[in-house]
Scaffold this motif. Structure first.
Motif, mmCIF file in Angstrom:
data_model
loop_
_atom_site.group_PDB
_atom_site.id
_atom_site.type_symbol
_atom_site.label_atom_id
_atom_site.label_comp_id
_atom_site.label_asym_id
_atom_site.label_seq_id
_atom_site.Cartn_x
_atom_site.Cartn_y
_atom_site.Cartn_z
ATOM 1 N N CYS A 64 1.911 -1.602 -9.806
ATOM 2 C CA CYS A 64 1.694 -2.422 -10.996
ATOM 3 C C CYS A 64 0.237 -2.318 -11.434
ATOM 4 C CB CYS A 64 2.052 -3.873 -10.668
ATOM 5 S SG CYS A 64 1.850 -5.004 -12.050
ATOM 6 N N ASP A 65 -0.011 -2.130 -12.719
ATOM 7 C CA ASP A 65 -1.383 -2.058 -13.245
ATOM 8 C C ASP A 65 -1.975 -3.454 -13.355
ATOM 9 O OD1 ASP A 65 -1.187 0.652 -13.480
ATOM 10 O OD2 ASP A 65 -0.546 0.600 -15.579
ATOM 11 N N GLN A 66 -3.127 -3.643 -12.733
ATOM 12 C CA GLN A 66 -3.836 -4.911 -12.826
ATOM 13 C C GLN A 66 -5.098 -4.777 -13.663
ATOM 14 O OE1 GLN A 66 -2.714 -7.740 -11.871
ATOM 15 N NE2 GLN A 66 -0.965 -7.066 -10.649
ATOM 16 N N ASP A 67 -5.607 -3.538 -13.775
ATOM 17 C CA ASP A 67 -6.813 -3.318 -14.566
ATOM 18 C C ASP A 67 -6.436 -3.059 -16.027
ATOM 19 O OD1 ASP A 67 -8.165 -3.544 -12.197
ATOM 20 O OD2 ASP A 67 -8.285 -1.378 -11.853
ATOM 21 N N VAL A 68 -7.251 -3.555 -16.939
ATOM 22 C CA VAL A 68 -6.938 -3.471 -18.368
ATOM 23 C C VAL A 68 -7.044 -2.037 -18.871
ATOM 24 C CG1 VAL A 68 -7.603 -4.228 -20.680
ATOM 25 C CG2 VAL A 68 -7.696 -5.838 -18.753
ATOM 26 N N LEU A 69 -8.089 -1.347 -18.479
ATOM 27 C CA LEU A 69 -8.351 -0.027 -19.038
ATOM 28 C C LEU A 69 -8.070 1.123 -18.080
ATOM 29 C CD1 LEU A 69 -11.705 -0.857 -20.879
ATOM 30 C CD2 LEU A 69 -9.398 -0.803 -21.836
ATOM 31 N N SER A 70 -7.592 0.832 -16.888
ATOM 32 C CA SER A 70 -7.334 1.901 -15.929
ATOM 33 C C SER A 70 -6.246 1.488 -14.946
ATOM 34 C CB SER A 70 -8.620 2.247 -15.152
ATOM 35 O OG SER A 70 -9.016 1.143 -14.348
ATOM 36 N N LYS A 71 -5.876 2.418 -14.094
ATOM 37 C CA LYS A 71 -4.912 2.128 -13.035
ATOM 38 C C LYS A 71 -5.582 1.321 -11.928
ATOM 39 C CE LYS A 71 -1.750 4.699 -15.047
ATOM 40 N NZ LYS A 71 -0.514 4.111 -15.644
ATOM 41 N N SER A 72 -4.771 0.801 -11.034
ATOM 42 C CA SER A 72 -5.302 -0.015 -9.940
ATOM 43 C C SER A 72 -6.096 0.833 -8.950
ATOM 44 C CB SER A 72 -4.155 -0.715 -9.200
ATOM 45 O OG SER A 72 -3.516 -1.652 -10.044
ATOM 46 N N ASP A 73 -7.080 0.187 -8.325
ATOM 47 C CA ASP A 73 -7.884 0.794 -7.270
ATOM 48 C C ASP A 73 -7.363 0.219 -5.949
ATOM 49 O OD1 ASP A 73 -9.434 1.897 -9.365
ATOM 50 O OD2 ASP A 73 -10.645 0.073 -9.434
ATOM 51 N N SER A 74 -6.485 0.943 -5.283
ATOM 52 C CA SER A 74 -5.648 0.330 -4.255
ATOM 53 C C SER A 74 -6.117 0.571 -2.818
ATOM 54 C CB SER A 74 -4.203 0.816 -4.406
ATOM 55 O OG SER A 74 -4.161 2.217 -4.368
ATOM 56 N N LEU A 75 -5.832 -0.421 -2.007
ATOM 57 C CA LEU A 75 -6.108 -0.423 -0.578
ATOM 58 C C LEU A 75 -4.856 -0.947 0.125
ATOM 59 C CD1 LEU A 75 -8.100 -0.680 2.012
ATOM 60 C CD2 LEU A 75 -8.380 -3.039 1.233
ATOM 61 N N ALA A 76 -4.424 -0.289 1.220
ATOM 62 C CA ALA A 76 -3.255 -0.745 1.980
ATOM 63 C C ALA A 76 -3.699 -1.239 3.355
ATOM 64 C CB ALA A 76 -2.234 0.374 2.124
ATOM 65 N N ILE A 77 -3.063 -2.314 3.796
ATOM 66 C CA ILE A 77 -3.374 -2.906 5.093
ATOM 67 C C ILE A 77 -2.069 -3.093 5.869
ATOM 68 C CG2 ILE A 77 -4.437 -4.853 6.308
ATOM 69 C CD1 ILE A 77 -6.109 -5.369 3.872
ATOM 70 N N VAL A 78 -2.112 -2.803 7.185
ATOM 71 C CA VAL A 78 -0.949 -2.952 8.052
ATOM 72 C C VAL A 78 -1.213 -4.066 9.058
ATOM 73 C CG1 VAL A 78 0.628 -1.820 9.657
ATOM 74 C CG2 VAL A 78 -0.433 -0.498 7.810
ATOM 75 N N TYR A 79 -0.228 -4.973 9.189
ATOM 76 C CA TYR A 79 -0.337 -6.085 10.131
ATOM 77 C C TYR A 79 0.833 -6.045 11.116
ATOM 78 C CZ TYR A 79 -3.336 -8.216 6.507
ATOM 79 O OH TYR A 79 -4.299 -8.476 5.574
ATOM 80 N N ALA A 80 0.592 -6.588 12.299
ATOM 81 C CA ALA A 80 1.671 -6.887 13.237
ATOM 82 C C ALA A 80 1.967 -8.375 13.116
ATOM 83 C CB ALA A 80 1.256 -6.555 14.666
ATOM 84 N N LYS A 81 3.245 -8.696 12.902
ATOM 85 C CA LYS A 81 3.641 -10.093 12.792
ATOM 86 C C LYS A 81 3.989 -10.630 14.170
ATOM 87 C CE LYS A 81 6.607 -13.177 10.073
ATOM 88 N NZ LYS A 81 7.668 -13.236 9.038
ATOM 89 N N GLN A 82 3.253 -11.643 14.616
ATOM 90 C CA GLN A 82 3.455 -12.214 15.939
ATOM 91 C C GLN A 82 4.651 -13.165 15.942
ATOM 92 O OE1 GLN A 82 1.513 -10.884 18.246
ATOM 93 N NE2 GLN A 82 0.382 -9.773 16.670
ATOM 94 N N ARG A 83 5.035 -13.601 17.155
ATOM 95 C CA ARG A 83 6.183 -14.490 17.272
ATOM 96 C C ARG A 83 5.979 -15.797 16.525
ATOM 97 N NH1 ARG A 83 8.413 -14.213 23.531
ATOM 98 N NH2 ARG A 83 9.050 -12.024 23.513
ATOM 99 N N ASP A 84 4.725 -16.259 16.454
ATOM 100 C CA ASP A 84 4.445 -17.526 15.769
ATOM 101 C C ASP A 84 4.263 -17.348 14.264
ATOM 102 O OD1 ASP A 84 2.027 -16.216 15.672
ATOM 103 O OD2 ASP A 84 0.909 -17.713 16.827
#
Length: 583
Positions: free
Chosen positions: A64-84
């Motif tokens: 999804c484009d969030q910037d008005v005049l350009s494409k998004s500048d994206s970063l991906a993050i990976v998490y481990a979901k704990q039992r809690d």
């Protein structure tokens, strides 16, 4: 988790990746009492569940484009979901500027464990332009804009043929998921090259010092990786050689992932086995894999040394004892995940104990009591928890399910009857099919006895044996849930020895308060080696036993305790048959 190992009394037992079962090269998967006691010693030195190091590669499409005049500048993050429910960050990619279809090059390194349900959460952010010069790992996420989130179990990714899974990116607010077209995230898994690079080493020692008063020493070797801090991380061990000052051990098998590099220093310690667990250090050497390889080519021995207290300091006392490298070979080998990706079919089977010692199913104190509130009893819990992990690896969802130790209506006691009531067809549909057939059987049979395993093991072995005529690779897992000690021990041993040549593993869960010490005889990890009444020895270890109360009383769950050995047993069969090994 430390990259440690579990010994098996057949030469070194490696951990993770292709080496996870290469120990079969050392001989039958059988453990003597000495080797079993030896493992207790090793557990005190950082022994943990095995894992394989893998790399996650991420890419996205139609962000999804969030910037008005350009494409998004994206970063991906990976998490481990704990039992809690808390999220633990495992890693993040670099920032890709102005792209709706980013392909991130930064890999996320995580540890894959077969026996654990590893919940992963992925978040993609649009990084504000004022932070473009900030390193990705230093970015504060609350100052960036979330583009979307996705989640998956790692098992779902590694069991796809291409080890790749495409997920829809959603947007969450106040714990509610809002389905919008936010793009897709592609997750791809690759094992590290080191997990496929296998070293097989045969060690020999000469003129070892006698540590026992009335006999020669009972030596074994322990190989450990030496960390920069000086801490030793166990990797592999040999079997115990009784009364032998000049032992030659079965092969030690390690993979490069465990060692880190061929130049990394390794401690090879020679211990004298003591049944009380207080094993005495005979001597040691510090060598890298590269140096061990040179030692093999030179055919020269290396003097062992023994740290000795002199005054207030320790000095290395050089001994007459020497260590030799009789064989050193390096090869590439397929891993457990390679076989799964290549289409090897895993199949699940269940056998449930219906003996009278379980108690009247209509009474709340019975192990078979069906709680109206829906709370699962011990049998249901064991099946559900094991099935929860295995469901991603099984080829199809039709499972043979049997009962034993009960008297069907108007019939004699049966030690192997179809749980669904069918005369000829034992299969049910999925885990819930097992649950339904189990509850139905409780209304249609009378609990009796005694507790016999031989019949259900033979039934499972028959199915596994019939698969050998099929060109497709198949492997079978039989789960037996029982409340008591078996009364057909010799017949069961005979069935297990015969089944050890087949693509079959047997998982046994003990429920209730019975004393299960005798059951551990069947588990070569905990007792003496399995031998049939005729003297034939099992070709490999195919049994894993756990008492549910023991697994629940500590930090390790019943799933981990029961399933941790399964990839090793699987690989031991594949390697014993030389099934599609790499060169």
């Amino acid at each position: 988790m430390g990259n440690c190992f579990s010994g098996d009394g057949q030469g070194g037992r490696p951990v993770g990746g292709a080496a996870a079962a290469a120990a079969v090269a050392g001989g039958p998967g059988l453990k003597s009492g000495a080797d079993g006691a030896c493992d207790l010693f090793l557990k005190s030195r950082c022994l943990r569940s095995p894992y394989t190091q893998i790399e996650l590669s991420l890419s996205a499409t139609d962000l999804c484009d969030q910037d008005v005049l350009s494409k998004s500048d994206s970063l991906a993050i990976v998490y481990a979901k704990q039992r809690d429910g808390k999220l633990e960050e495992l890693g993040r990619t670099e920032v890709i500027l102005s792209s709706a279809n980013p392909v991130w090059t930064q890999k996320i390194i995580i540890n894959y464990q077969f026996e654990v349900l590893q919940h992963l959460v992925f978040q993609v952010y649009d990084v504000e332009s004022v932070f473009h010069n900030v390193p990705a790992k230093m970015l504060k996420l609350e100052e960036q804009q979330l583009l979307g989130e996705a989640s998956s179990l790692l098992s779902e990714v590694v069991t796809t043929p291409a080890r790749s899974l495409t997920l829809n990116l959603d947007w969450k607010e106040n714990n509610e998921t809002h389905l919008r077209k936010l793009g897709k995230l592609n997750v791809c898994v690759n094992e590290s090259l080191g997990s496929k690079t296998i070293m097989e080493i045969v060690f020999r020692c000469s003129e070892l010092e006698n540590k026992d008063l009335f006999s020669k020493s009972d030596p074994f070797l322990l190989m450990s990786r030496k960390e920069e801090s000086g801490v030793l991380v166990p990797i592999s061990k040999t079997e115990v050689k009784k009364n032998d000052r000049n032992p030659i051990w079965r092969p030690v098998i390690v993979n490069l992932q465990q060692i880190v590099s061929k130049e990394n220093p390794l401690a090879i310690e020679c211990f004298n086995f003591n049944s009380n667990g207080k094993h005495e250090l005979i001597g040691k050497v510090i060598k890298s894999l590269a140096e061990l390889e040179k030692l093999h080519h030179s055919q020269h021995g290396e003097d062992l040394f023994l740290p000795t207290l002199v005054g207030n300091d320790y000095e290395d006392k050089v001994l007459k004892s020497q260590i030799f490298v009789e064989r050193f070979s390096q090869s590439k080998s397929k891993t457990f995940l390679d076989y799964i990706s290549d289409g090897c079919e895993m199949n699940f089977m269940v056998a449930i104990d219906f003996t009278a010692s379980n108690g009247n199913p209509r009474l709340p104190d019975s192990l078979h009591y069906i709680d109206p509130s829906g709370r699962p009893n011990a049998y249901q819990r064991a099946i559900l928890e094991v099935g929860e992990v295995l469901q991603f690896y099984v080829a199809h969802r039709r499972f043979p399910a049997w009962g034993f130790g009960a008297r069907p209506i108007d019939g004699p006691v049966s030690h192997c009857f179809n749980l669904n009531g069918s005369t000829y067809q034992p299969e049910v549909e999925g885990i819930q099919g097992i649950m339904s057939a189990y509850i139905s059987a409780l209304h249609n049979v009378s609990l009796a006895g005694p507790t016999l395993f031989g019949h259900v093991i033979s039934a499972a072995a028959l199915i596994a044996g019939q698969s050998l005529s099929n060109s497709r690779q198949k492997y079978f897992i039989l789960l037996i849930v029982t409340d008591g000690v078996i009364t057909d021990l010799q017949e069961t041993k005979d069935a297990l020895v015969k089944a050890s040549d087949l693509p079959l593993s047997i998982l046994i869960v003990g429920v209730g308060g019975a004393d299960f010490k005798e059951m551990e005889i069947l588990d070569a990890e905990k007792g003496e080696r399995i031998e049939s009444p005729t003297g034939r020895v099992a070709s490999r270890d195919i049994v894993q036993f756990v008492a549910m109360r023991d697994a629940q009383s500590g930090e390790v769950s019943v799933i981990q305790s029961l399933l941790a050995e399964l990839p090793r047993q699987f690989m031991s069969y594949m390697q014993s048959r030389d099934v599609d090994q790499l060169n």
